[in-house]
Structures are given as C-alpha cells and as structure tokens.
Design a protein around this motif. Structure first.
Motif, short mmCIF file in Angstrom:
data_model
loop_
_atom_site.label_atom_id
_atom_site.label_comp_id
_atom_site.label_asym_id
_atom_site.label_seq_id
_atom_site.Cartn_x
_atom_site.Cartn_y
_atom_site.Cartn_z
N ILE A 413 -12.81 -22.22 9.66
CA ILE A 413 -13.86 -23.23 9.45
C ILE A 413 -15.21 -22.59 9.14
O ILE A 413 -16.21 -23.30 9.02
CB ILE A 413 -14.00 -24.17 10.68
CG1 ILE A 413 -14.41 -23.37 11.92
CG2 ILE A 413 -12.72 -24.93 10.92
CD1 ILE A 413 -14.72 -24.27 13.12
N LEU A 414 -15.28 -21.25 9.00
CA LEU A 414 -16.55 -20.55 8.80
C LEU A 414 -16.66 -20.07 7.36
O LEU A 414 -15.68 -19.59 6.77
CB LEU A 414 -16.66 -19.37 9.77
CG LEU A 414 -16.47 -19.70 11.25
CD1 LEU A 414 -16.64 -18.45 12.09
CD2 LEU A 414 -17.41 -20.79 11.70
N TYR A 415 -17.87 -20.17 6.82
CA TYR A 415 -18.09 -19.84 5.41
C TYR A 415 -19.47 -19.20 5.28
O TYR A 415 -20.47 -19.73 5.77
CB TYR A 415 -18.01 -21.12 4.56
CG TYR A 415 -18.29 -20.94 3.09
CD1 TYR A 415 -17.28 -20.65 2.20
CD2 TYR A 415 -19.58 -21.09 2.60
CE1 TYR A 415 -17.54 -20.50 0.84
CE2 TYR A 415 -19.86 -20.95 1.24
CZ TYR A 415 -18.83 -20.65 0.36
OH TYR A 415 -19.08 -20.51 -0.98
N LEU A 416 -19.53 -18.05 4.60
CA LEU A 416 -20.79 -17.36 4.34
C LEU A 416 -20.75 -16.77 2.94
O LEU A 416 -19.91 -15.92 2.63
CB LEU A 416 -21.02 -16.25 5.38
CG LEU A 416 -22.27 -15.38 5.17
CD1 LEU A 416 -23.53 -16.23 5.29
CD2 LEU A 416 -22.31 -14.23 6.18
N ASN A 417 -21.67 -17.21 2.08
CA ASN A 417 -21.74 -16.73 0.71
C ASN A 417 -23.18 -16.80 0.23
O ASN A 417 -23.81 -17.87 0.28
CB ASN A 417 -20.84 -17.56 -0.21
CG ASN A 417 -21.00 -17.16 -1.68
OD1 ASN A 417 -21.20 -16.00 -1.98
ND2 ASN A 417 -20.91 -18.14 -2.57
N THR A 418 -23.72 -15.65 -0.21
CA THR A 418 -25.08 -15.63 -0.73
C THR A 418 -25.16 -14.99 -2.12
O THR A 418 -26.24 -14.95 -2.71
CB THR A 418 -26.01 -14.83 0.21
OG1 THR A 418 -25.53 -13.48 0.32
CG2 THR A 418 -26.05 -15.46 1.59
N GLY A 430 -17.01 -25.99 9.26
CA GLY A 430 -16.31 -27.26 9.24
C GLY A 430 -14.97 -27.12 8.55
O GLY A 430 -14.80 -26.30 7.64
N ALA A 431 -14.02 -27.94 8.96
CA ALA A 431 -12.67 -27.85 8.39
C ALA A 431 -12.60 -28.42 6.97
O ALA A 431 -11.78 -27.97 6.17
CB ALA A 431 -11.68 -28.57 9.30
#
Length: 516
Positions: A413-418, A430-431
C-alpha cells in the motif's frame, strides 16, 4: 481460570467439609449432581468442597506473609485490602484495589477480608489466565461499572477507559529504560483523549464487550503488559517481603516500550556541538513519548523490537535455535531514532529522500497538517523510489490526532516516486491506486486525505531498527560523499582534454585560450 481442590481449610471450615463429604466415606462414591457442582463456601470465600488444592509455592508463601501482616496490624485472621495494596502495589494503589475487589467478588466472601485459602484459590485462578482475549475481558471489567439491574449487562465509562489507559502507560514507562520519564510527557492527556474519542464517539458509556473488542482489534498489547506486570508481582513479591526490605514494584521487569532517540546520525559537526541540555530535550513539535507508547502497543511488534540487519559478515552462530528462542522472549525496548525533521532539515522531496533513503529498517512517517491533524505511515521495509506499490506485512496507515483510527493495514500500500516520468509523483498510501487514503504532492507541501486537501506543515521520519540499521545508512552516505568528491576531482591528460565535450562548450562560449 480453572478450579483447584483443597484438603487444607481455615479454622471453622473443617467440620463443614467433613459433613459434606461423609456420604462418600463407606460404599460407592455418590454421583455428581447439579447441587454438588455449586460449591459451598466459607464466610471468607474459600471453596470448602474442593480437594487436592495444589500448593503453588510463591502464592503459598505470599499468602502466609500477607496473613501475618494483616493479623499483626489489624488483628484479622485473613488478608485485607489495605495490606494487599500497600505490600504488592504501592505505586499503583488504584490497580491493586481493583484487583483485590475482583478477587473478593469472585470468591463471594461474606466478610470484608479474604481467608488465606480463598486468597490462594483466587490467585491461582488469576494466574491461570492464558488466553489473550480472556485477559483483556478481565481488565476491561476491572475498570467497568456494575449495573444495579441484573437484566442489564455491566458497562464501562469513558473515564474508566482513560484510567485503564493511564495505568497501562504508567506501568510501561516505569519499567522501560527511561524509568519513570513518561510522567514528564506534556502530551499524555491529549494522547489518551484521542483513544477515548475513537472508542466512544459521543457516547458516555459502552458495554464491556464492545470495548473489549475494540482493544482486541486495535491495541491489545497495551493491556497484556499490565497483566504481565501483575503476574510478575504476585509470583515474585514474596522474595522482597521475606527479607523485610519491601517489594520493589517489579523493578527487574522489562517491557517493550520504545525510547525516543532524537539524535540525528547524519547531523554535521556544528549541530553536534550544541549543549548537552538541548541534545537531550525532545522538542514539542516532535512525537511525544506517550504517542510512541501508544504506537508500540498498536503497531506490529517489529516496530517496537529492533530487527537485525542481515550482513554477510555476521556471525552465523547467533542464528542458533537457542538464540532465536531468546529473541522471541526478549522484551528489550528499541530506540527510535529521528532520521528526518522538516523543521530542521527543510521541506522538500529531495530533503526527504536524502535523509530517509538507505535506512534498512522499519520507519514511521508522521505528517502534521495546518488544521491540527496528525497521520502516520508505518513502513516495515526500506523506502525506495519506484512506480510500483510496495510494502510487506506490517504496512499501516493511522490517524493519530484528533482521534486514533487505524485507516488501513495491508501489504503493498506504499508508494514513493519523485523522478519516474509518466507516473504519479509524491508519497502515497492506500490499497486503491486510483483513490489512495493519503497522498502527498511531489513538492511535499499539500496532503490529500480521502479526497480532502490539507496544508502540510511538518514531516517527521523515525527509524525503528537496531543501531546497525543506522550504521549501514551512515556508511552509504559517507560512500556517496566520497564518490561525489572523486568525480569532481577527475584529472584529465592533455590528450583527453582535446576530445572532452567541456572544451567545445567553452569554445562556443568564446574562450579560445587555456593555461596549462
């Protein structure tokens, strides 16, 4: 709690026991009827029908000591509440009083005191509690209110739940490595109120079953630590009382409560030269100790117990079966280290990545909004930039303030993009990728919570791994700095410079001559 039998009785109980069992002396034993199942009791609460009472040595010795102290001070042939509380729970008189009242009520004693046999019977049944849900129900009932109407179930008020939480917090802090520092937390009342609001909403009282189920689903370990302390007290207090130096309140007990370490491992020399008083002071804007206690009892155990980082040079003998068994039983508190604080390190995606990436351990990301709300993203794995949703078992999204609510608890459920083009940028949790529960924009200035946008004022990131996690991250940062310096000081030969692209750029800018 199982029933035990006894062949030992208090004065005045032997004759009654003899009459009860005389029918089975000669001939066949009488069959058990429903009336036999209902045990008769002495006025002081002992089950006088029971046989073969197993003498549990610590309880046996404890009952003798408390009985002698009661007899010498009050002249009562038994154990009174005042002696029970002052000798066993001197620092938690409210908890001790409630436990004695519960033991007294369960024995159905007609006197104000408990006989030694009744005391031993009830203590053994209390110690026989093994099921977590049963333990939880006992302690919720301990702080509940009985109803006068027998047709209505017992209930518990919001004040009762707050008292229970305060007891859990006090015991946990007194037996952590901080040893009592929890009493200094200025945000304690606010933290407890956030839990009470989550349970009761606008209600003043609720049934014991409803509150028990809430703790079972959200924060059962908070209450289980109290039971561990009570069991420790009942089984070890006789040692100090025998030596006439008093019971120390279980000072040797260690509970899994994290201790916040606010020192940043990557701070420069100027920041490390500040005064010692400032270095040990926790800023009001940072996570308070009471909030750390609450999270340690609600998050999976991997956050409150340090996890070792795998290393090829580690000693393989430490992974033996004996060591694994010890690690599972260990209740050593972990030290949560502050990795990133936007108030000190600056707000922005690059600052977040610089201080967080490379930490090989669980992390807690706290997000504070302008309208006084606080949210938490708990990541069990190392943060990495990717266009995919990541995270193993243990990913949790929680609202901490103004109410304590677990919003989601699922893997991936975790997302990190820059930096990756064509995909949403920022931090998400979030799912559902189309509608994440929580979304931070790419500039780390706004936060969207269930479709409602808020202004983000500060971010904290705490590392929950063992010290080796920080050492590994520190080594990575040092290597990056050395590599950047090496690339800046590359020496070129004359032949290399003639074909170097920088030479053509300088010539295009109008510079034709160079010094050797």
């Amino acid at each position: 709690m199982g029933n035990h039998s006894s062949s030992h009785h208090e004065p005045g109980e032997q004759q009654s026991s003899h009459n009860t069992n005389s029918a089975g002396i000669s001939g066949k034993q009488p069959s058990r009827t429903s009336s036999d199942a209902n045990m008769t009791r002495s006025p002081s609460g002992a089950d006088i029908n029971e046989k073969n009472f197993s003498q549990y040595v610590p309880i046996e010795k404890l009952s003798q000591i408390l009985h002698s102290k009661t007899q010498s001070q009050f002249g009562v042939n038994g154990i009174v509440c005042e002696i029970f509380v002052t000798q066993l729970f001197p620092n938690y008189s409210d908890l001790g009083t409630r436990i004695f009242k519960q033991l007294h009520a369960n024995s159905r004693a007609k006197t104000k005191h408990l006989g030694t046999v009744a005391f031993k019977q009830q203590c053994e049944r209390y110690l026989a509690l093994m099921d977590d849900n049963k333990i939880l129900e006992v302690y919720v009932k301990l702080y509940g209110e009985p109803t006068e109407d027998p047709e209505k179930p017992d209930f518990i008020t919001s004040d009762g739940v707050k008292r229970l939480l305060l007891t859990c917090y006090s015991i946990a802090m007194a037996h952590s490595t901080g040893n009592g520092v929890g009493a200094l937390c200025p945000q304690l009342d606010r933290t407890l109120n956030s839990v009470v609001k989550s349970i009761f909403f606008s209600q003043d009282s609720l049934s014991l079953g409803f509150v028990s189920r809430w703790f079972e689903q959200n924060a059962i370990r908070l209450v289980l630590l109290v039971h561990k302390y009570c069991v420790h007290t009942l089984t070890t207090a006789y040692r100090g009382l025998e030596q006439s130096d008093g019971f120390d309140g279980g000072s040797g007990l260690e509970l899994s409560t994290p201790v916040l370490d606010i020192k940043n491992p990557f701070s420069d020399s100027s920041s490390s030269s500040t005064s010692d008083a400032h270095s040990h002071k926790i800023d009001d804007s940072l996570m308070p100790l009471s909030q750390a206690w609450l999270l340690a009892g609600t998050l999976p155990p991997l956050y409150s117990r340090p996890q070792a980082v795998s290393s090829p040079t580690a000693n393989k003998s430490t992974s033996s079966a004996v060591q694994i068994f010890k690690n599972k039983l260990a209740m050593i508190p972990s030290h949560w280290a502050l990795l990133y604080d936007s108030d000190d390190h600056g707000v922005g995606a690059n600052r977040f990545l610089h201080h967080v990436l490379g930490y090989r351990g669980p992390t807690l990301v706290l997000l504070h909004t302008r309208d006084d709300q606080t949210y938490l993203i708990a990541s069990p794995n190392e943060w990495k930039e990717t266009h995919l949703y990541t995270g193993s078992e243990g990913c949790v999204v929680i609202q901490l303030l103004p109410k304590f609510v677990i919003l989601e608890k699922k893997p991936n459920i975790l997302y990190l993009n820059t930096s990756i083009r064509g995909y949403p940028k920022g931090l998400r949790a979030g799912a559902d990728p189309r509608k994440p529960i929580l979304s931070v924009d790419e500039h780390f200035e706004k936060i969207d919570i269930k479709g409602i946008q808020h202004e983000l004022i500060s971010i904290e990131v705490w590392g929950c791994g063992d010290p080796s996690s920080r050492e590994v991250q520190l080594d990575i940062k040092k290597w990056q700095i050395k590599e950047a310096e090496r690339q800046r000081t590359v020496k070129l030969t004359a032949a290399d410079w003639m074909d170097h692209p920088d030479r053509y750029l300088l010539e295009l800018g109008g510079r034709q001559n160079y010094n050797n």
